[in-house]
Design a protein around this motif. Structure first.
Motif, PDB file in Angstrom:
ATOM      1  N   GLN A 127     -30.224  22.853 134.281  1.00  0.00           N
ATOM      2  CA  GLN A 127     -30.261  21.451 134.342  1.00  0.00           C
ATOM      3  C   GLN A 127     -30.194  20.711 132.902  1.00  0.00           C
ATOM      4  O   GLN A 127     -30.537  21.525 131.888  1.00  0.00           O
ATOM      5  CB  GLN A 127     -32.089  21.152 134.635  1.00  0.00           C
ATOM      6  N   VAL A 128     -29.433  19.789 132.922  1.00  0.00           N
ATOM      7  CA  VAL A 128     -28.925  18.991 131.687  1.00  0.00           C
ATOM      8  C   VAL A 128     -30.520  18.553 131.082  1.00  0.00           C
ATOM      9  O   VAL A 128     -31.217  18.191 131.620  1.00  0.00           O
ATOM     10  CB  VAL A 128     -28.540  17.702 131.808  1.00  0.00           C
TER      11      VAL A 128
ATOM     12  N   GLY B  43     -26.436  22.070 128.958  1.00  0.00           N
ATOM     13  CA  GLY B  43     -25.881  20.996 127.838  1.00  0.00           C
ATOM     14  C   GLY B  43     -27.143  20.200 127.598  1.00  0.00           C
ATOM     15  O   GLY B  43     -28.279  20.397 128.078  1.00  0.00           O
ATOM     16  N   VAL B  44     -27.276  19.309 126.449  1.00  0.00           N
ATOM     17  CA  VAL B  44     -27.989  18.493 126.059  1.00  0.00           C
ATOM     18  C   VAL B  44     -27.674  16.792 125.787  1.00  0.00           C
ATOM     19  O   VAL B  44     -26.416  16.754 125.340  1.00  0.00           O
ATOM     20  CB  VAL B  44     -28.496  19.111 124.740  1.00  0.00           C
TER      21      VAL B  44
ATOM     22  N   GLY C  34     -21.981  26.059 120.305  1.00  0.00           N
ATOM     23  CA  GLY C  34     -21.862  26.580 121.667  1.00  0.00           C
ATOM     24  C   GLY C  34     -22.720  25.877 122.759  1.00  0.00           C
ATOM     25  O   GLY C  34     -22.713  26.150 123.808  1.00  0.00           O
ATOM     26  N   VAL C  35     -23.473  24.721 122.353  1.00  0.00           N
ATOM     27  CA  VAL C  35     -24.389  23.890 123.037  1.00  0.00           C
ATOM     28  C   VAL C  35     -23.714  22.794 123.458  1.00  0.00           C
ATOM     29  O   VAL C  35     -23.763  21.894 122.457  1.00  0.00           O
ATOM     30  CB  VAL C  35     -25.708  23.889 122.530  1.00  0.00           C
ATOM     31  N   PRO C  36     -23.103  22.658 124.617  1.00  0.00           N
ATOM     32  CA  PRO C  36     -22.458  21.248 125.043  1.00  0.00           C
ATOM     33  C   PRO C  36     -23.523  20.223 124.712  1.00  0.00           C
ATOM     34  O   PRO C  36     -24.483  19.981 125.164  1.00  0.00           O
ATOM     35  CB  PRO C  36     -22.099  21.399 126.476  1.00  0.00           C
ATOM     36  N   THR C  37     -23.207  19.013 123.865  1.00  0.00           N
ATOM     37  CA  THR C  37     -24.182  17.880 123.589  1.00  0.00           C
ATOM     38  C   THR C  37     -23.316  16.759 123.377  1.00  0.00           C
ATOM     39  O   THR C  37     -22.467  16.798 122.826  1.00  0.00           O
ATOM     40  CB  THR C  37     -24.917  18.571 122.160  1.00  0.00           C
ATOM     41  N   ALA C  38     -23.952  15.558 123.839  1.00  0.00           N
ATOM     42  CA  ALA C  38     -23.605  14.295 123.861  1.00  0.00           C
ATOM     43  C   ALA C  38     -24.751  13.501 123.334  1.00  0.00           C
ATOM     44  O   ALA C  38     -25.991  13.827 123.363  1.00  0.00           O
ATOM     45  CB  ALA C  38     -23.030  13.851 125.247  1.00  0.00           C
TER      46      ALA C  38
ATOM     47  N   LEU D 116     -23.548  16.871 132.656  1.00  0.00           N
ATOM     48  CA  LEU D 116     -23.802  16.515 131.362  1.00  0.00           C
ATOM     49  C   LEU D 116     -23.032  14.989 130.995  1.00  0.00           C
ATOM     50  O   LEU D 116     -23.455  13.691 130.784  1.00  0.00           O
ATOM     51  CB  LEU D 116     -23.559  17.136 130.394  1.00  0.00           C
ATOM     52  N   ALA D 117     -21.682  15.178 131.744  1.00  0.00           N
ATOM     53  CA  ALA D 117     -20.932  13.769 131.473  1.00  0.00           C
ATOM     54  C   ALA D 117     -21.590  12.728 132.534  1.00  0.00           C
ATOM     55  O   ALA D 117     -21.429  11.478 132.027  1.00  0.00           O
ATOM     56  CB  ALA D 117     -19.511  13.912 132.029  1.00  0.00           C
TER      57      ALA D 117
END
Length: 582
Positions: A44-45, A97-98, A123-127, A169-170
């Motif tokens: 889960q995001v 991701g976060v 390596g932690v996908p973050t927006a 995430l997006a």
């Protein structure tokens, strides 16, 4: 006023510790803030929110199933540091991701952006996403400059509910932007708040008057009006929000809206209900269907006497996200299914970085310079401590009054870090790098990020091997000025520390280039800095929280510019007592 505290500099840390002790069913502490006690469900995001202390239940009180997965908590009215945010995000990460979410303030933008950069590199996908709901802080055609106030809640809620539903995430980030675009807030106040340890509120309102368009950090309103009745207050708030409808809402009639009537600290629930009675009538008359309204204290400002109204114009996508169940210390909706409360095993509590154990050693020449650098930072900490109250008073004229406390926390931490590194044999560059990280981490806020940038740039120039020359030091200061302008976006004339840093750097470079020894060159540059700081009194702010209150700051120097001038003068005292070769 804030009556119960110990050391004001420790207030935020002690408040967070007490919050955790009282709410262990929902949260557990990690480095930098709190995360869900049950952890983030695998895959889960993770929605990580954050901001300064002094706004409870924002931000820590909104952590729980159906809402945030974690909250980074900064000092009083100051953004958390990038290191705090990174610590919370890593503890909350469930593998998908976060999304980092926060109000649109300069310090938050800097620190959350830096944290996102580091997390992505690791390596932690973050927006990231900044909420901009306050209609009083900028005109509609400059909506990106608006502050985030109580509209934080519905925007956070929409994104978190989307994450809970399994969106990637997006898509979670897109929904946050959609909710923000359809959210508007407007506030009024009858008195300002008083920070822990302060003798006076950040602003006052004349008897029989109210401030219109205030901020949640104790910033004064953009105007004043006659003190209203409860019904008149409701009419002012509703009319203000109905004047500016978001794209896609052509008229109020026939639309559905989430409504929040928020108390800012001293306007209590019965008063809020009296106001909401009229708010509900007005919205019904306008043809608006209210969906699950919230009336209470949701985004506060210590003891500020004031209220704000938020409307989020719902559509087929946003309404189920607003009404989705949530279970947090401060907001509960519906019934959260046990599985939704957290299916992943709780990650171990995060701990501070252990990189200090591998401290690089400097050469003998650089270690001698490191001793001087540590002494300079000790003098900086002493100067900031001496002037902290004055800096807070200056900052309170058009801002939030936290500059003194933030600078004191940062300078004290930098002093301790520098002393420790120097005693363990580090070179000058490492000493300044450790001080930079400690300052940014402990202070948070815009000033914390910028002072971390300054010390890092000078540390890069000094290095750990060569004995620096006066020209080397000047080059490092010049680089610091360039980096501060790049990171913070301010220019000379915007009424910020840049108005002092640039003439200081230019004068230092010119003097060392003419052959002056470092102490003499620094003396000339410190004189230029003092003159430039005084001259900021005649400028109108173009950046930061003081921008909406520009006229109020005329006649008062910028707090960041003034503190920089004090600091470089203090450093000169150390340089003048030190042999030139060190």
């Amino acid at each position: 006023m804030t009556r119960l505290f110990n050391d004001p500099a420790d207030f935020a840390d002690e408040a967070l510790a007490g919050f955790v002790a009282a709410h262990r069913r929902w949260v557990r502490p990690v480095t930098g803030g709190v995360v869900r006690a049950a952890g983030t469900p695998a895959g889960q995001v993770a929605v990580v929110i954050g901001g300064g202390s002094g706004h409870y239940p924002a931000f820590s009180g909104l952590v729980g199933a159906g809402l945030a997965h974690g909250a980074a908590v900064g000092n009083v009215f100051a953004s958390p540091s990038a290191q705090q945010i990174r610590g919370v995000a890593k503890a909350a990460h469930g593998g998908a991701g976060v999304l980092l979410m926060y109000g649109n303030y300069a310090g938050d933008v800097l620190h959350f952006g830096q944290a996102a950069d580091r997390l992505n590199a690791e390596g932690v996908p973050t927006a990231t996403f900044a909420v901009t709901d306050d209609i009083s802080s900028a005109p509609a055609d400059q909506a990106a400059k608006r502050r985030g106030i109580a509209g934080d809640l519905p925007v956070f809620k929409a994104a978190a509910a989307a994450a809970e539903a399994g969106q990637p995430l997006a898509e979670v980030a897109r929904i946050a932007a959609h909710a923000n675009a359809r959210t508007r807030s407007f506030g009024i106040a009858f008195s300002g708040c008083t920070l822990p340890g302060a003798d006076e509120p950040l602003f006052t309102v004349p008897a029989g008057r109210m401030a219109v368009g205030l901020g949640i950090h104790g910033e004064p309103g953009i105007g004043e009006a006659v003190l209203p009745t409860a019904d008149e207050a409701a009419e002012l708030l509703v009319a203000g929000l109905l004047k500016e409808l978001p794209d896609g809402v052509t008229a109020p009639a026939g639309n559905r809206a989430a409504v929040i009537l928020n108390g800012l600290g001293s306007v209590k629930y019965e008063e809020l209900f009296v106001v909401y009675r009229r708010v509900a009538e007005l919205l019904q008359e306008a043809g608006v269907t209210v969906v699950e309204p919230e009336v209470g204290e949701l985004v506060t400002s210590f003891d500020m006497a004031g209220v704000s109204l938020t409307l989020t114009w719902l559509d087929a996508q946003l309404e189920p996200l607003w009404t989705a169940p949530a279970d947090t210390p401060a907001l509960r909706k519906g019934a959260v299914a046990p599985a939704a409360a957290g299916t992943a095993a709780a990650a171990p509590e995060s701990t501070p970085e252990t990189e200090d154990d591998a401290l690089p050693q400097g050469t003998a020449a650089s270690r001698e310079t490191a001793v001087t650098a540590a002494a300079a930072l000790r003098a900086v900490a002493a100067t900031v401590a001496e002037h902290a109250e004055e800096l807070g008073r200056i900052d309170a004229v058009a801002g939030d009054g936290d500059h003194g406390i933030g600078m004191l926390r940062g300078a004290t931490a930098a002093d301790a870090a520098a002393r420790d590194a120097a005693e363990r044999g580090a070179g000058a560059g490492t000493v300044l790098h450790r001080a930079a990280d400690a300052w940014a981490d402990r202070a948070g806020g815009t000033s914390g990020a910028l002072w971390g940038t300054i010390l890092h740039a000078v540390g890069d120039a000094l290095g750990d091997e060569e004995r620096p020359t006066a020209a080397t030091v000047a080059a490092g200061v010049t680089r610091a000025g360039e980096e501060v302008r790049r990171v913070g976006g301010a220019r000379v004339g915007d009424k910020t520390m840049v108005d002092v840093l640039v003439p200081f750097a230019d004068t230092l470079a010119a003097a060392t280039g003419a052959g002056d020894r470092l102490a003499a060159a620094w003396d000339r540059a410190a004189g230029a800095a003092g003159e430039a700081a005084a001259a900021t009194a005649d400028l109108l702010p173009q950046m930061g929280r003081a921008r909406p209150h520009a006229e109020k700051s005329l006649g008062t120097p910028d707090a960041g510019a003034h503190s920089l001038a004090l600091i470089v003068r203090a450093v000169h005292g150390v340089l003048s007592d030190t042999t030139e070769e060190h």
